[in-house]
Design a protein around this motif. Structure first.
Motif, PDB file in Angstrom:
ATOM      1  N   ALA A  57       0.748  -1.170   0.003  1.00  0.00           N
ATOM      2  CA  ALA A  57       0.119   0.009   0.113  1.00  0.00           C
ATOM      3  C   ALA A  57       0.806   1.127  -0.033  1.00  0.00           C
ATOM      4  O   ALA A  57       0.275   2.216  -0.641  1.00  0.00           O
ATOM      5  CB  ALA A  57      -0.952   0.051   1.055  1.00  0.00           C
ATOM      6  N   ALA A  58       1.689   1.161   0.781  1.00  0.00           N
ATOM      7  CA  ALA A  58       2.682   2.403   0.924  1.00  0.00           C
ATOM      8  C   ALA A  58       3.488   2.617  -0.423  1.00  0.00           C
ATOM      9  O   ALA A  58       3.566   3.791  -0.826  1.00  0.00           O
ATOM     10  CB  ALA A  58       3.783   2.246   1.991  1.00  0.00           C
ATOM     11  N   ARG A  60       2.636   1.615  -3.299  1.00  0.00           N
ATOM     12  CA  ARG A  60       1.458   2.279  -4.462  1.00  0.00           C
ATOM     13  C   ARG A  60       1.296   3.737  -4.091  1.00  0.00           C
ATOM     14  O   ARG A  60       0.954   4.433  -5.235  1.00  0.00           O
ATOM     15  CB  ARG A  60       0.363   1.459  -4.327  1.00  0.00           C
ATOM     16  CG  ARG A  60       0.445  -0.043  -5.069  1.00  0.00           C
ATOM     17  CD  ARG A  60      -0.958  -0.761  -4.689  1.00  0.00           C
ATOM     18  NE  ARG A  60      -1.939  -0.611  -5.273  1.00  0.00           N
ATOM     19  CZ  ARG A  60      -2.557  -1.109  -6.309  1.00  0.00           C
ATOM     20  NH1 ARG A  60      -2.084  -2.181  -7.100  1.00  0.00           N
ATOM     21  NH2 ARG A  60      -3.787  -0.628  -6.655  1.00  0.00           N
ATOM     22  N   ASP A  61       1.105   3.989  -2.892  1.00  0.00           N
ATOM     23  CA  ASP A  61       0.914   5.587  -2.744  1.00  0.00           C
ATOM     24  C   ASP A  61       2.032   6.363  -3.096  1.00  0.00           C
ATOM     25  O   ASP A  61       1.952   7.437  -3.683  1.00  0.00           O
ATOM     26  CB  ASP A  61       0.704   5.607  -1.159  1.00  0.00           C
ATOM     27  CG  ASP A  61       0.556   7.139  -0.762  1.00  0.00           C
ATOM     28  OD1 ASP A  61      -0.427   7.735  -1.380  1.00  0.00           O
ATOM     29  OD2 ASP A  61       1.360   7.867   0.075  1.00  0.00           O
ATOM     30  N   ALA A  62       3.228   6.025  -2.857  1.00  0.00           N
ATOM     31  CA  ALA A  62       4.453   6.431  -3.416  1.00  0.00           C
ATOM     32  C   ALA A  62       4.513   6.687  -4.829  1.00  0.00           C
ATOM     33  O   ALA A  62       4.811   7.664  -5.468  1.00  0.00           O
ATOM     34  CB  ALA A  62       5.706   5.759  -2.992  1.00  0.00           C
ATOM     35  N   ARG A  63       4.037   5.440  -5.583  1.00  0.00           N
ATOM     36  CA  ARG A  63       4.024   5.505  -6.915  1.00  0.00           C
ATOM     37  C   ARG A  63       3.127   6.834  -7.481  1.00  0.00           C
ATOM     38  O   ARG A  63       3.503   7.481  -8.415  1.00  0.00           O
ATOM     39  CB  ARG A  63       3.537   4.223  -7.455  1.00  0.00           C
ATOM     40  CG  ARG A  63       3.076   4.153  -9.042  1.00  0.00           C
ATOM     41  CD  ARG A  63       2.657   2.584  -9.372  1.00  0.00           C
ATOM     42  NE  ARG A  63       1.155   2.526  -8.957  1.00  0.00           N
ATOM     43  CZ  ARG A  63       0.468   1.524  -9.241  1.00  0.00           C
ATOM     44  NH1 ARG A  63       0.952   0.680  -9.510  1.00  0.00           N
ATOM     45  NH2 ARG A  63      -0.897   1.517  -8.526  1.00  0.00           N
ATOM     46  N   ASP A  64       2.007   6.960  -6.781  1.00  0.00           N
ATOM     47  CA  ASP A  64       0.720   8.126  -7.241  1.00  0.00           C
ATOM     48  C   ASP A  64       1.828   9.417  -6.914  1.00  0.00           C
ATOM     49  O   ASP A  64       1.629  10.201  -7.548  1.00  0.00           O
ATOM     50  CB  ASP A  64      -0.243   7.739  -6.468  1.00  0.00           C
ATOM     51  CG  ASP A  64      -1.202   6.638  -6.583  1.00  0.00           C
ATOM     52  OD1 ASP A  64      -0.962   5.932  -7.961  1.00  0.00           O
ATOM     53  OD2 ASP A  64      -1.915   6.509  -5.976  1.00  0.00           O
ATOM     54  N   GLN A  65       2.441   9.388  -5.926  1.00  0.00           N
ATOM     55  CA  GLN A  65       3.007  10.738  -5.678  1.00  0.00           C
ATOM     56  C   GLN A  65       4.198  11.063  -6.544  1.00  0.00           C
ATOM     57  O   GLN A  65       4.235  12.076  -7.185  1.00  0.00           O
ATOM     58  CB  GLN A  65       3.738  10.835  -4.355  1.00  0.00           C
ATOM     59  CG  GLN A  65       2.532  10.811  -2.872  1.00  0.00           C
ATOM     60  CD  GLN A  65       3.278  10.819  -1.798  1.00  0.00           C
ATOM     61  OE1 GLN A  65       4.147  11.457  -1.601  1.00  0.00           O
ATOM     62  NE2 GLN A  65       2.997   9.623  -1.013  1.00  0.00           N
ATOM     63  N   ALA A 114       9.042   2.274   0.787  1.00  0.00           N
ATOM     64  CA  ALA A 114       8.298   3.511  -0.085  1.00  0.00           C
ATOM     65  C   ALA A 114       8.882   4.747   0.319  1.00  0.00           C
ATOM     66  O   ALA A 114       9.041   5.743  -0.724  1.00  0.00           O
ATOM     67  CB  ALA A 114       6.878   3.524   0.749  1.00  0.00           C
TER      68      ALA A 114
END
Length: 192
Positions: A57-58, A60-65, A114
C-alpha cells in the motif's frame, strides 16, 4: 550520459514504477507483494523490505506521488520535490556496494521501501530540475497510451514508452501506411 549513473537509474526505476499502473491492458503490475519484491530485486534496492500488504500500500501511494511529477511544471516540481525530501527525512550520503561505484543514498538503511523510493526519486528529479532538463519528462506520444518516460537521448528524440510496445506499433503503422500509399515494387519494375 545526461546525468550521473545513479540519477539515471533512479529515474528509470521511477518511470517503471509509475508505468506499472499505465499499461494498455489495464493490468496493474504493482498489485501484489510479489510485484513489489520483483521490483525491489530488479532495481537492486538495499533498503528495508518488509514484503507485506502495508508495504504494498505504501509503495502504491509513493507511485501515485511520483506519477504527479509528470503533471506539473519545473517550478512546481521543485516545491513537490522539497516536500518529498522533507517528509522522507532525507540525509544524503555517499556509498558503494555490490557492483555499484560511489553513489548517493538519501535515507537510513532501515527506512521503509516507500520512503526510499520517494527520497531517491526526489533526489534524482532534483538533478533534472537543477539542470533545467525538466522537459525530458514526457508522456508517450501514442494516441492510446498515457505511460510516462524520461528522454535521456542526446538528441531528445524519444517519443514512445517502453511498457506498451508503442514505438513498435507506431513503426508498423507507419510502414503499413507507406505500403498502402505507394505501389508495390516487384522485381523488374522501374521505380520513377
Amino acid at each position: 550520459m545526461v546525468f550521473a549513473p545513479d540519477t539515471e537509474m533512479s529515474i528509470a526505476a521511477a518511470v517503471e514504477m509509475v508505468n506499472t499502473a499505465r499499461r494498455r491492458d489495464g493490468h496493474d503490475a504493482m498489485a501484489t507483494v510479489d510485484d513489489v519484491a520483483e521490483f525491489y530485486t530488479r532495481w537492486g534496492y538495499t533498503a528495508r523490505h518488509d514484503g507485506d500488504d502495508a508495504e504494498l500500500a505504501a509503495v502504491r501511494d509513493a507511485r501515485d506521488q511520483i506519477a504527479a511529477l509528470w503533471d506539473v511544471d519545473r517550478d512546481t516540481a521543485a516545491g513537490v520535490l522539497n516536500e518529498m525530501l522533507a517528509r522522507g527525512g532525507a540525509v544524503p550520503y555517499l556509498t558503494r556496494h555490490d557492483d555499484l561505484d560511489w553513489h548517493l543514498h538519501g535515507t537510513a538503511p532501515d527506512a521503509p521501501l516507500a520512503t526510499v523510493l520517494l527520497v531517491e526519486t526526489a533526489m534524482a528529479m532534483s538533478d533534472v530540475v537543477r539542470s533545467a532538463e525538466y522537459d525530458r519528462l514526457q508522456r508517450c506520444e501514442a494516441d492510446d497510451c498515457d505511460a510516462v518516460l524520461v528522454d535521456l537521448s542526446r538528441n531528445r528524440s524519444r517519443r514512445f514508452c517502453d511498457v506498451n510496445g508503442c514505438a513498435n506499433r507506431a513503426h508498423v503503422a507507419a510502414y503499413r501506411a507507406r505500403q498502402a500509399g505507394g505501389r508495390t515494387v516487384r522485381h523488374g519494375d522501374v521505380v520513377s
